[in-house]
Design an enzyme around this catalytic site. Sequence first.
Site, mmCIF file in Angstrom:
data_model
loop_
_atom_site.group_PDB
_atom_site.id
_atom_site.type_symbol
_atom_site.label_atom_id
_atom_site.label_comp_id
_atom_site.label_asym_id
_atom_site.label_seq_id
_atom_site.Cartn_x
_atom_site.Cartn_y
_atom_site.Cartn_z
ATOM 1 N N TYR A 22 0.827 -1.207 0.000
ATOM 2 C CA TYR A 22 0.000 0.000 0.000
ATOM 3 C C TYR A 22 0.863 1.260 0.000
ATOM 4 O O TYR A 22 0.661 2.169 0.811
ATOM 5 C CB TYR A 22 -0.951 0.007 1.209
ATOM 6 C CG TYR A 22 -1.765 -1.263 1.333
ATOM 7 C CD1 TYR A 22 -2.696 -1.596 0.364
ATOM 8 C CD2 TYR A 22 -1.575 -2.147 2.399
ATOM 9 C CE1 TYR A 22 -3.434 -2.761 0.446
ATOM 10 C CE2 TYR A 22 -2.299 -3.318 2.497
ATOM 11 C CZ TYR A 22 -3.225 -3.618 1.513
ATOM 12 O OH TYR A 22 -3.947 -4.777 1.604
ATOM 13 N N TYR A 150 -13.592 -7.156 4.497
ATOM 14 C CA TYR A 150 -12.309 -7.206 3.779
ATOM 15 C C TYR A 150 -11.920 -8.676 3.610
ATOM 16 O O TYR A 150 -11.935 -9.437 4.591
ATOM 17 C CB TYR A 150 -11.205 -6.452 4.548
ATOM 18 C CG TYR A 150 -9.874 -6.569 3.830
ATOM 19 C CD1 TYR A 150 -9.577 -5.722 2.759
ATOM 20 C CD2 TYR A 150 -8.952 -7.558 4.156
ATOM 21 C CE1 TYR A 150 -8.392 -5.847 2.049
ATOM 22 C CE2 TYR A 150 -7.762 -7.703 3.460
ATOM 23 C CZ TYR A 150 -7.489 -6.844 2.408
ATOM 24 O OH TYR A 150 -6.324 -6.979 1.706
ATOM 25 N N ASP A 251 -14.633 -16.453 6.609
ATOM 26 C CA ASP A 251 -13.238 -16.057 6.410
ATOM 27 C C ASP A 251 -12.614 -15.815 7.784
ATOM 28 O O ASP A 251 -12.785 -14.750 8.382
ATOM 29 C CB ASP A 251 -13.192 -14.795 5.535
ATOM 30 C CG ASP A 251 -11.766 -14.326 5.281
ATOM 31 O OD1 ASP A 251 -10.838 -14.873 5.895
ATOM 32 O OD2 ASP A 251 -11.588 -13.386 4.473
ATOM 33 N N LYS A 280 -2.674 -16.236 7.974
ATOM 34 C CA LYS A 280 -1.994 -15.428 8.991
ATOM 35 C C LYS A 280 -1.327 -16.278 10.092
ATOM 36 O O LYS A 280 -0.201 -16.715 9.935
ATOM 37 C CB LYS A 280 -2.960 -14.408 9.598
ATOM 38 C CG LYS A 280 -3.335 -13.304 8.597
ATOM 39 C CD LYS A 280 -4.071 -12.189 9.293
ATOM 40 C CE LYS A 280 -4.541 -11.117 8.336
ATOM 41 N NZ LYS A 280 -3.496 -10.204 7.901
#
Length: 432
Positions: A22, A150, A251, A280
């Site tokens: 980003y 997200y 998710d 993760k």
Amino acid sequence: MTTQPDIEQLLAFDRQHIWHPYSPAVPAQPCHLVESARGVYIQLASGEKLIDGVSSWWAVIHGYNHPHINKAIVDQLHKFSHVMFAGLTHRAAISLTRNLLTLVPANLQHVFYSDSGSVAVEIAMKMALQYWHAMGRPPKCTFATVRSGYHGDTWHAMSVCDPQDGMHTIFNNRLTIQHFADEPHCRFGETWDARDLDSVEALLEQYGAELAAFIIEPIVQGAGGMRFYHPEYLKALAALCSRYEVLLIADEIATGFGRTGRMFACEWAGVQPDIMTVGKGLTGGYVPMAATLASAQVGAVISQNAPGIFIHGPTFMGNPIAAAAANASLELIMDSPIVANVACIEAQLKQGLMPARDNPAVADVRVLGAIGVIEMKEAVDREKLQALFIANGVWARPFGKLVYLMPALIMAPDELEKLIRGVMKGLSAYAP
Ligand code: PMP
């Protein structure tokens, strides 16, 4: 020992040529050079030792340089670092899968490994499409989700992220159109109001016949706003999905492995999703690996109908080093009272962060499990605030209006105390 000119040279090269997440190709500010990391601390080459409040984007759940995970990786490295996963398998993957299946909702029986969370989401969506294709119902081929979500940065994962406030709005005219219901409004711990589901029900009623799946982050909407919602929402959503014959994809990439105070956030609602993604913390944040888990039913339908295979197969699928790290991470989870530790972290975060409510620039403070959020009234100047955190010995990375902490799940009370103190001091010195 790296000298100051060496550090500056390295960072200047990095800034000129290495594109970071980003970021512009050449950012205004250079990054910070990390020399080493151990436990909950990151040692910068410039000398600062920072306590890590983000656990490297919520992944390093057992802290850095953990001897048990280190050993598992080294042991595997001496055997072999990689073999293709088609036609071949290995003990690291078998052991990992055996352990994983003891932790996840019991209906999930098939594990498909990949390299990142976004790819695990793509795979979940493909599984849902193939499921309905195999069922002889190919018109069921779109997806629904809630706003403020997200699910990753790859193409179809982007299409189910928040279409307005998310990071992906400039791609909107190129993304597949999906269906968005209102985000949950009833907060975790507050009174449940069944009307919260009205928008979801209307959407399922209208589009159920064309929907392959409903994808949602259970209980915590993470990168889309760090919002904690009522477990009844998830429970009622699962019931509606089943009524309208829409698969439920949970998710759990951000929430899995204890982060919310349960092993998986679905447990708050007693929900067994048809498909679930994890990533993760799967490898203890050591190496990239994610997984998409499917129910026995989803696995059977895809496999017993034409074309009889699931059409996906990444080169590095089930990588043995990643699998060994993940297996060691799961062993640590199973051998330690990690969920109880998260309850302690939650209590301490609540006590330590709630006083931020007195700061006139703060809109809200909320805590769930090992997630502490200070929502500001205005978007923060990240560089400025981050510099104040660093000056107070803390690594944290605010985004938008959100200053959040997601420490390693093993963080000890004195370490957490230090982290909270640093954040509160940084925040009180902050003036936009
Ligand atoms: N889903 C959720 C809920 C996430 O929080 C993230 C990452 N923040 C992803 C998917 C994407 O994972 P990755 O960055 O590993 O691609």
